[in-house]
Design a protein around this motif. Structure first.
Motif, PDB file in Angstrom:
ATOM      1  N   LEU A 121       0.846  -1.194   0.000  1.00 31.72           N
ATOM      2  CA  LEU A 121       0.000   0.000   0.000  1.00 31.72           C
ATOM      3  C   LEU A 121       0.878   1.239   0.000  1.00 31.72           C
ATOM      4  CD1 LEU A 121      -2.395  -1.102   2.908  1.00 31.72           C
ATOM      5  CD2 LEU A 121      -2.597  -1.682   0.482  1.00 31.72           C
ATOM      6  N   ASP A 122       0.355   2.323  -0.540  1.00 30.28           N
ATOM      7  CA  ASP A 122       1.084   3.584  -0.434  1.00 30.28           C
ATOM      8  C   ASP A 122       0.801   4.221   0.922  1.00 30.28           C
ATOM      9  OD1 ASP A 122      -1.428   4.780  -0.538  1.00 30.28           O
ATOM     10  OD2 ASP A 122      -1.220   5.446  -2.620  1.00 30.28           O
ATOM     11  N   ARG A 150      -6.881   1.928  -5.401  1.00 33.89           N
ATOM     12  CA  ARG A 150      -8.041   2.054  -4.517  1.00 33.89           C
ATOM     13  C   ARG A 150      -7.641   1.735  -3.083  1.00 33.89           C
ATOM     14  NH1 ARG A 150     -13.180  -1.139  -6.613  1.00 33.89           N
ATOM     15  NH2 ARG A 150     -13.912  -0.244  -4.632  1.00 33.89           N
ATOM     16  N   TYR A 151      -8.409   2.235  -2.127  1.00 33.29           N
ATOM     17  CA  TYR A 151      -8.158   1.932  -0.721  1.00 33.29           C
ATOM     18  C   TYR A 151      -8.450   0.452  -0.464  1.00 33.29           C
ATOM     19  CZ  TYR A 151      -8.070   6.966  -0.057  1.00 33.29           C
ATOM     20  OH  TYR A 151      -7.772   8.303  -0.144  1.00 33.29           O
ATOM     21  N   HIS A 168      -6.595   5.618  10.764  1.00 30.60           N
ATOM     22  CA  HIS A 168      -5.158   5.472  11.004  1.00 30.60           C
ATOM     23  C   HIS A 168      -4.788   3.995  10.991  1.00 30.60           C
ATOM     24  CE1 HIS A 168      -1.275   5.638  13.099  1.00 30.60           C
ATOM     25  NE2 HIS A 168      -1.226   6.903  12.707  1.00 30.60           N
ATOM     26  N   TRP A 169      -3.607   3.702  10.436  1.00 27.16           N
ATOM     27  CA  TRP A 169      -3.235   2.304  10.240  1.00 27.16           C
ATOM     28  C   TRP A 169      -3.161   1.527  11.541  1.00 27.16           C
ATOM     29  CZ3 TRP A 169       1.115  -0.099  12.204  1.00 27.16           C
ATOM     30  CH2 TRP A 169       2.100   0.726  12.746  1.00 27.16           C
ATOM     31  N   ARG A 170      -2.842   2.179  12.646  1.00 28.31           N
ATOM     32  CA  ARG A 170      -2.751   1.453  13.914  1.00 28.31           C
ATOM     33  C   ARG A 170      -4.108   0.929  14.363  1.00 28.31           C
ATOM     34  NH1 ARG A 170       2.099   1.574  16.323  1.00 28.31           N
ATOM     35  NH2 ARG A 170       3.604   3.189  15.709  1.00 28.31           N
ATOM     36  N   LEU A 171      -5.189   1.590  13.945  1.00 25.56           N
ATOM     37  CA  LEU A 171      -6.526   1.111  14.282  1.00 25.56           C
ATOM     38  C   LEU A 171      -6.916  -0.111  13.451  1.00 25.56           C
ATOM     39  CD1 LEU A 171      -8.390   4.544  14.556  1.00 25.56           C
ATOM     40  CD2 LEU A 171      -7.431   3.156  16.408  1.00 25.56           C
ATOM     41  N   ARG A 194       9.832   1.539   5.414  1.00 30.13           N
ATOM     42  CA  ARG A 194      10.826   2.485   5.934  1.00 30.13           C
ATOM     43  C   ARG A 194      10.579   3.912   5.462  1.00 30.13           C
ATOM     44  NH1 ARG A 194      16.703   1.322   3.924  1.00 30.13           N
ATOM     45  NH2 ARG A 194      15.870   2.452   2.138  1.00 30.13           N
ATOM     46  N   ASP A 195      10.195   4.073   4.202  1.00 31.18           N
ATOM     47  CA  ASP A 195      10.028   5.418   3.653  1.00 31.18           C
ATOM     48  C   ASP A 195       8.599   5.694   3.222  1.00 31.18           C
ATOM     49  OD1 ASP A 195      12.782   6.481   3.739  1.00 31.18           O
ATOM     50  OD2 ASP A 195      13.170   4.727   2.499  1.00 31.18           O
ATOM     51  N   GLY A 196       7.647   5.217   4.007  1.00 32.14           N
ATOM     52  CA  GLY A 196       6.247   5.467   3.722  1.00 32.14           C
ATOM     53  C   GLY A 196       5.590   4.278   3.069  1.00 32.14           C
ATOM     54  N   GLY A 197       4.282   4.147   3.281  1.00 35.90           N
ATOM     55  CA  GLY A 197       3.563   3.020   2.737  1.00 35.90           C
ATOM     56  C   GLY A 197       3.560   1.847   3.700  1.00 35.90           C
TER      57      GLY A 197
END
Length: 458
Positions: A121-122, A150-151, A168-171, A194-197
């Motif tokens: 995922l981005d 798409r999400y 939020h991804w933690r949820l 490491r650099d996003g996604g």
């Protein structure tokens, strides 16, 4: 990123990338190269150039920093007329891309093994690429291929989530999801890159139900899976390849063929090689166990010489005996001890008996192998100078997975059980008693082949 299937590409005679599947072409552009154009990935360029120069196919696992997100893949470069073809498999996020906490890498590696769907995922949690391996996720895999950008939350049913945009991804990390087309419940695991996604793993919470079949009286019954031959014919051959590769690579490291190495790591490599050999032996034992316990198992009956089998087995194990300073006393070549049995199975039994004698004997002792014929029975005895086996242990030692309390010796507890099953299947017997020196004396008996006998020459 994790890509779907095989990635193909082709270079011309000057190592320009002139044809490439979308995944590789996109990476080429992201790292600053042109497409078509000179290969902009240094590691891949070096592999292609070396294969073209040497005029031989070359393979290597490469890890490349793809615009801040390291990817790992297995590349094969094959020289052709006017250029080089490239095949790339096992494309995935490299381990160093994860934002691992100290000590978490092993747990994450296990999660990736258990996962049956891998999506990249981005930073906004939109699908970049994906791959599924479970049969009940085929519909989901087709959807993923058609829904890049798409999400990911729009592709599954997430309980309690009414937002079109993902929270939020933690949820979402650890959330249970329902996947269209799959009867199982899945857990979503999000691994920050490491650099996003993110890398999204779907791990099954439940197992697939067995197919339903109707019984003769009309009742529904669960159909039992066909296990026969699963280990011996399917899993064992597949397992031997990676296990043998582990052993070979560990031995290369241990022997320092790849270059100088600290003595401590030589010891580690030796431990890895020994563990690999133990695992290979266990796989072989389990495959043999499946064979000998089959109702249709019937050994081939052929004319064999027990003395010859014993000498062959001792020759295979000679190095191991020398390492412990153990002498092997064997039947003389001029003696013939004819028996009726299957050669490779008799050799397997004697390898187990002599191998055990070497393993459990003290250093600088002797292992004796004797052969003879008594009436209608031919026999081979293996006697060591170890601690021996107590009378009350004599029957127990042939039980499945029995090791008489020994641990850490590399045994599986199956060798003697399989050996006795083989002996009895060939119309013989395997027994144990006390040797003249107090050690163990194992005796293999088989029907004699009286047409193949001779006295000691001279």
């Amino acid at each position: 990123m994790t890509a779907v299937g095989l990635i193909r590409a082709r270079c011309d005679a000057t190592d320009r990338l002139v044809e490439a599947d979308e995944t590789l072409a996109a990476l080429q552009v992201r790292v600053g190269g042109a497409y078509p154009g000179k290969i902009a990935l240094p590691e891949l360029l070096a592999l292609v150039r070396r294969a073209r120069t040497l005029r031989v196919p070359l393979c290597s696992r490469l890890t490349i920093d793809g615009d801040g997100q390291p990817v790992s893949f297995f590349a094969k470069a094959v020289p052709q007329e006017g250029g080089t073809s490239i095949e790339i498999t096992d494309w995935k996020v490299a381990e160093q891309a994860w934002q691992n906490e100290a000590g978490a890498s092993a747990d994450l590696a296990l999660l990736r093994i258990l996962a049956e769907a891998h999506l990249v995922l981005d930073a906004e949690q939109r699908v970049v690429s994906g791959m599924v391996t479970a049969s009940d996720l085929a519909e989901f895999g087709d959807t993923v291929r058609q829904c890049f950008g798409r999400y990911w939350t729009n592709l599954v049913e997430l309980g309690g989530n009414l937002h079109r945009q993902p929270p939020h991804w933690r949820l979402l990390d650890g959330a249970k999801v329902e996947v269209p087309g799959s009867p199982r419940t899945w857990q979503a695991k999000l691994l920050p890159l490491r650099d996003g996604g993110f890398e999204l793993l779907l791990i099954a919470e439940t197992v697939l139900p067995l197919p339903i079949m109707a019984s003769p009286d009309g009742r529904d019954l669960q159909e039992a899976p066909e296990w026969k031959g699963l280990l011996g014919q399917m899993l064992a051959p597949a397992l031997r390849v990676p296990i043998n590769r582990i052993i070979a690579n560990a031995e290369t490291i241990r022997s320092r063929l790849a270059g100088p190495l600290d003595l401590q790591y030589v010891g580690y490599a030796s431990d890895i090689a020994e563990a690999g050999r133990h695992l290979a032996s266990l796989v072989d034992d389990l495959a043999d166990l499946e064979t000998v316990e089959g109702s249709d198992f019937t050994p081939v009956v052929e004319q064999i010489d027990l003395g010859d089998c014993a000498r062959r087995a001792a020759g295979i194990l000679g190095v191991r005996a020398q390492e412990k300073g153990i002498s092997l006393m064997l039947p003389r070549p001029e003696e013939l001890h004819g028996a009726a049995g299957e050669f490779r199975r008799v050799l397997q039994i004697l390898l187990n008996l002599i191998g055990n004698a070497i393993r459990y004997s003290p250093s600088e002792t002797t292992v004796r192998v004797e052969c003879g014929v008594d009436g209608n029975l031919a026999w081979a005895a293996v006697e060591d100078e170890g601690e021996g086996i107590l009378p009350e242990q004599a029957a127990k030692v042939f039980e499945k997975f029995e090791r008489l309390g020994r641990s850490g010796d590399g045994g599986s507890g199956l060798g003697l059980y399989i050996s006795r099953k083989l002996a009895r299947a060939m119309g013989g017997e395997l027994s144990v008693g006390k040797g003249a020196s107090g050690g163990a004396r194992f005796v293999l008996q088989l029907p004699a082949d009286l047409a193949c006998q001779s006295s000691v020459a001279g």
